[in-house]
Design an enzyme around this catalytic site. Structure first.
Site, PDB file in Angstrom:
ATOM      1  N   HIS A  19       0.847  -1.200   0.000  1.00 26.39           N
ATOM      2  CA  HIS A  19       0.000   0.000   0.000  1.00 26.39           C
ATOM      3  C   HIS A  19       0.879   1.246   0.000  1.00 26.39           C
ATOM      4  CE1 HIS A  19      -3.176  -2.589   2.179  1.00 26.39           C
ATOM      5  NE2 HIS A  19      -3.738  -2.205   1.063  1.00 26.39           N
ATOM      6  N   CYS A  43      -2.023   0.518   9.950  1.00 24.07           N
ATOM      7  CA  CYS A  43      -3.177  -0.286   9.488  1.00 24.07           C
ATOM      8  C   CYS A  43      -3.998  -0.866  10.627  1.00 24.07           C
ATOM      9  CB  CYS A  43      -2.798  -1.386   8.525  1.00 24.07           C
ATOM     10  SG  CYS A  43      -1.163  -1.967   8.583  1.00 24.07           S
TER      11      CYS A  43
HETATM   12  N1  LIG Z   1      -2.794  -0.724   5.439  1.00 26.60           N
HETATM   13  C1  LIG Z   1      -2.011  -1.796   5.434  1.00 26.60           C
HETATM   14  O1  LIG Z   1      -0.824  -1.712   5.170  1.00 26.60           O
HETATM   15  N2  LIG Z   1      -2.596  -2.973   5.656  1.00 26.60           N
HETATM   16  C2  LIG Z   1      -1.909  -4.211   5.736  1.00 26.60           C
HETATM   17  C3  LIG Z   1      -2.726  -5.325   5.215  1.00 26.60           C
HETATM   18  C4  LIG Z   1      -2.013  -6.639   5.267  1.00 26.60           C
HETATM   19  C5  LIG Z   1      -2.834  -7.809   4.800  1.00 26.60           C
HETATM   20  N3  LIG Z   1      -2.121  -9.025   5.059  1.00 26.60           N
HETATM   21  C6  LIG Z   1      -3.165  -7.708   3.328  1.00 26.60           C
HETATM   22  O2  LIG Z   1      -2.405  -8.230   2.514  1.00 26.60           O
HETATM   23  O3  LIG Z   1      -4.182  -7.133   2.965  1.00 26.60           O
END
Ligand SMILES: NC(=O)NCCC[C@H](N)C(=O)O
Length: 258
Positions: A163, A248
């Site tokens: 992201h 997150c």
């Molecule tokens: N905002 C973020 O950086 N979110 C992390 C999300 C990690 C989750 N394992 C994903 O791949 O969606």
């Protein structure tokens, strides 16, 4: 009027099955993850944040990364349509939680996709990462919702990490911070400060000069302390194994008009 409301979401029983895209899978310790999450939430509370738990989505391993479920600007929430299909079931309960806080709610509609982790707010500028999870139609819908409210939406490329906010976040003075090998285009930001560690790119502004950041970035913490800020470290090793970071694990609502 500034507010200090944060949404958080307790890790569920399937956390260890969370998605990994840019890193190798490593085993996650669910009990340690829960303790780390509790400590993270406690730091928010200790710094005056009122935290609300979004109802669990126990079938969704990545639900703890609640930031991805929405973007909030002032008191308007835009619900995400996550780029990863399995994460879409996280959104309905997030909607209920943000509605209960009094936000008006919009939503990204197909064929748009957008993850909250791709949107970085710096003042009234919303940087949006066009990458693996957020597509062009998602960027267009973000503009359509927030530009009439006075936001300036700036799209930037994201190809090296999950992201935009995996690559960059911002200090209280608006300086964008990032680990250069992971930032597609540092020149997209008016003031960019390089940091030595990947996880040093991620700060949550707690208020005043306090910065919540990962314990895994001591050199970046030293740099920020040298600039007059006060880093507050938390160990989030189990979430880092799933490409998560300090941002997150919560949605911060700073401009609610109650
Ligand atoms: N905002 C973020 O950086 N979110 C992390 C999300 C990690 C989750 N394992 C994903 O791949 O969606």
């Amino acid at each position: 009027m500034p507010s200090k409301q944060a949404l958080v979401r307790r890790p569920g029983p399937r956390l260890a099955e969370g998605l990994v895209t840019h890193i190798e899978r490593r085993p996650v310790d669910p009990a340690l993850a829960l303790r780390q999450w509790e400590a993270y939430v406690q730091v928010l509370r200790d710094h005056g944040w009122h935290t609300t738990e979004v109802d669990p989505a126990d079938d969704c391993p990545d639900a703890v990364f609640v930031e991805d479920s929405m973007v909030v600007f002032r008191n308007v929430a835009l619900l995400a349509r996550p780029g990863a299909g399995p994460r879409r079931a996280e959104v309905p309960a997030a909607r209920a939680a943000v509605e209960a806080l009094g936000c008006s709610v919009n939503e990204i509609r197909a064929p748009g996709t957008l993850d909250g982790g791709d949107v970085l707010k710096v003042g009234d500028t919303l940087y949006v990462g066009r990458g693996g999870r957020t597509n062009a139609d998602g960027v267009r819908q973000l503009r359509a919702v927030f530009e009439p409210l006075g936001a300036r939406v700036v799209a930037v490329p994201v190809s090296r990490v999950l992201h935009l906010k995996s690559a960059v976040t911002a200090l209280p003075d608006g300086t964008v911070i990032g680990h250069p090998p992971l930032v597609d285009d540092p020149a997209a930001f008016p003031r960019f400060l390089p940091v030595a560690e990947e996880s040093g790119s991620h700060v949550v502004l707690l208020g005043g000069g306090k910065l919540l950041m990962a314990a895994s970035a001591p050199r970046s913490a030293e740099l920020f302390a040298d600039l007059g800020y006060q880093p507050v470290g938390v160990d989030i090793s189990e979430f880092e194994k799933l490409e998560g970071c300090v941002t997150c694990l919560s949605v911060r609502l700073r401009e609610l008009y109650a």
